[in-house]
Structure formats: structure tokens, C-alpha cells
Design a protein around this motif. Structure first.
Motif, short mmCIF file in Angstrom:
data_model
loop_
_atom_site.label_atom_id
_atom_site.label_comp_id
_atom_site.label_asym_id
_atom_site.label_seq_id
_atom_site.Cartn_x
_atom_site.Cartn_y
_atom_site.Cartn_z
N UNK A 227 13.47 23.77 -13.21
CA UNK A 227 13.59 22.22 -13.53
C UNK A 227 14.86 22.11 -12.34
N UNK A 228 15.79 22.39 -13.52
CA UNK A 228 17.14 21.86 -12.98
C UNK A 228 17.41 22.96 -11.80
N UNK A 229 17.38 24.23 -11.61
CA UNK A 229 17.52 24.97 -9.99
C UNK A 229 16.81 23.94 -9.68
N UNK B 159 17.67 21.36 -4.17
CA UNK B 159 16.88 20.34 -2.98
C UNK B 159 18.32 19.53 -2.66
N UNK B 160 19.40 19.14 -3.86
CA UNK B 160 20.46 17.86 -3.51
C UNK B 160 21.11 18.74 -3.23
N UNK B 161 21.31 19.91 -3.04
CA UNK B 161 22.13 20.90 -2.60
C UNK B 161 22.12 21.62 -0.99
N UNK B 162 21.15 21.63 -0.78
CA UNK B 162 20.33 22.57 0.49
C UNK B 162 20.18 24.36 0.22
N UNK B 163 21.38 24.13 -0.69
CA UNK B 163 21.23 26.07 -0.74
C UNK B 163 22.13 25.68 -2.29
N UNK C 285 8.29 24.32 -2.92
CA UNK C 285 9.12 24.05 -3.16
C UNK C 285 10.00 22.80 -3.74
N UNK C 286 10.06 22.14 -2.71
CA UNK C 286 10.25 20.74 -2.01
C UNK C 286 8.66 19.45 -2.54
N UNK C 287 7.42 20.07 -2.54
CA UNK C 287 6.60 19.04 -3.05
C UNK C 287 6.86 18.73 -4.25
N UNK C 288 7.06 19.43 -4.96
CA UNK C 288 7.48 19.61 -5.81
C UNK C 288 8.55 18.62 -6.84
N UNK D 245 22.06 11.92 -24.47
CA UNK D 245 21.71 12.23 -23.45
C UNK D 245 22.96 12.76 -22.51
N UNK D 246 22.66 13.93 -22.65
CA UNK D 246 23.50 15.31 -22.35
C UNK D 246 25.04 14.49 -20.72
N UNK D 247 25.71 14.18 -20.27
CA UNK D 247 26.15 13.57 -19.49
C UNK D 247 26.23 14.33 -17.08
N UNK D 248 25.87 15.80 -17.91
CA UNK D 248 25.51 16.37 -16.88
C UNK D 248 23.82 16.08 -16.33
N UNK D 249 23.11 16.39 -17.01
CA UNK D 249 21.97 15.12 -16.62
C UNK D 249 22.04 14.85 -15.82
N UNK D 250 22.52 13.59 -15.82
CA UNK D 250 22.40 12.65 -14.26
C UNK D 250 22.47 13.45 -13.01
N UNK D 251 23.49 14.27 -13.06
CA UNK D 251 23.46 15.26 -11.77
C UNK D 251 22.16 15.74 -11.01
N UNK D 252 20.76 15.58 -11.97
CA UNK D 252 19.70 16.40 -12.23
C UNK D 252 18.80 14.19 -11.24
N UNK D 253 19.56 14.07 -11.02
CA UNK D 253 18.61 12.76 -10.82
C UNK D 253 18.50 12.06 -9.31
#
Length: 131
Positions: free
Chosen positions: A36-38, A43-47, A98-101, A123-131
Motif C-alpha cells: 500500500x505504501x509503494x 501515485x503521489x510522485x508520479x514515478x 494501480x490508479x483504480x486502487x 502513529x508514526x509521523x512518516x505515515x502522514x506522507x501517504x495521505x
């Protein structure tokens, strides 16, 4: 529907596998600590470059490689190999599947964040990067 059931019931192994049910299929496809993180980071970075992910998360390259291979095999990411400045470079992009997920993963993240907050869990502060 009946023909699907007959086709799937050809072997004992298939009947006992949770992968033959929609929830089991979903979990089999995106299950794994990093998938899920990957998907969200790509998704957020484009690649995303392979080495960038290894450095960012501190995950072993072996584990990361396996998770990415599975995502690629299942059609959620596409691997692009090349070179930049005479150095090998590997990037990963989301496919249409992948985008559908992404909307599903956002809802799972939201639920997890709310539940952890409600229960007073760290909650690990790094987890907010994935919102």
C-alpha cells in the motif's frame, strides 16, 4: 455465476483458497507490508526510483524488490529500466489498474488513522506522507 463456481471448484486447492473470494483476492493482491505504501508513494510522485525507496524507508532491497515484482506481475505498476549519466536507473509508474486502487487505499488509510487515534495508538509521523 454458477459456471464460475463450477470452474473454480475443479481442484480442492482452489476451493480452500481464500483467494477465490473477492476479499481474499484483494488481500492477496495488495497484502504485504509495503505494497500500500509503494502504491501511494508512486501515485503521489508520479514515478519513484528503486534506490530512492530503499533509502527513504530503510527497507531491505530484497523485500522491496519482491513487493514491486508482485505489484508488477499483478498489473498495478510498470517498471522502466534505463540509465542516467551512465548509471543504471529503475523507475516505477502506476498502471491504470494501480490508479483504480488509490481511492480504496485512501479510505483504508483514513479508517486506520481514525481507529488508531481513537484507541490512542502511536502513529508514526512518516505515515502522514501517504495521505
Amino acid at each position: 455465476r454458477e459456471s464460475m463456481i463450477r470452474a473454480d471448484s475443479n481442484s480442492e486447492k482452489n476451493r480452500k483458497s481464500s483467494g477465490n473470494f473477492p476479499y481474499g483476492h484483494f488481500l492477496a493482491m495488495i497484502g504485504g507490508k509495503w505494497k500500500p505504501y509503494l502504491l501511494m508513494v508512486i501515485y503521489k510522485k508520479g514515478s519513484v526510483r528503486f534506490n530512492e525507496m530503499v533509502k527513504r524507508w530503510g527497507v531491505s532491497s530484497k523485500v522491496l524488490s519482491q513487493q514491486l515484482k508482485e505489484l508488477e506481475k499483478d498489473g498495478f505498476v510498470r517498471k522502466i529500466s534505463g540509465s542516467q549519466n551512465n548509471l543504471p536507473r529503475t523507475d516505477y509508474l502506476l498502471t491504470e489498474d494501480g490508479e483504480c486502487l488509490i481511492p480504496i487505499l485512501k479510505e483504508i488509510y483514513k479508517w486506520g488513522l481514525e481507529d488508531m487515534t481513537k484507541k490512542g495508538l502511536y502513529i508514526d509521523p512518516r505515515s502522514y506522507d501517504y495521505l
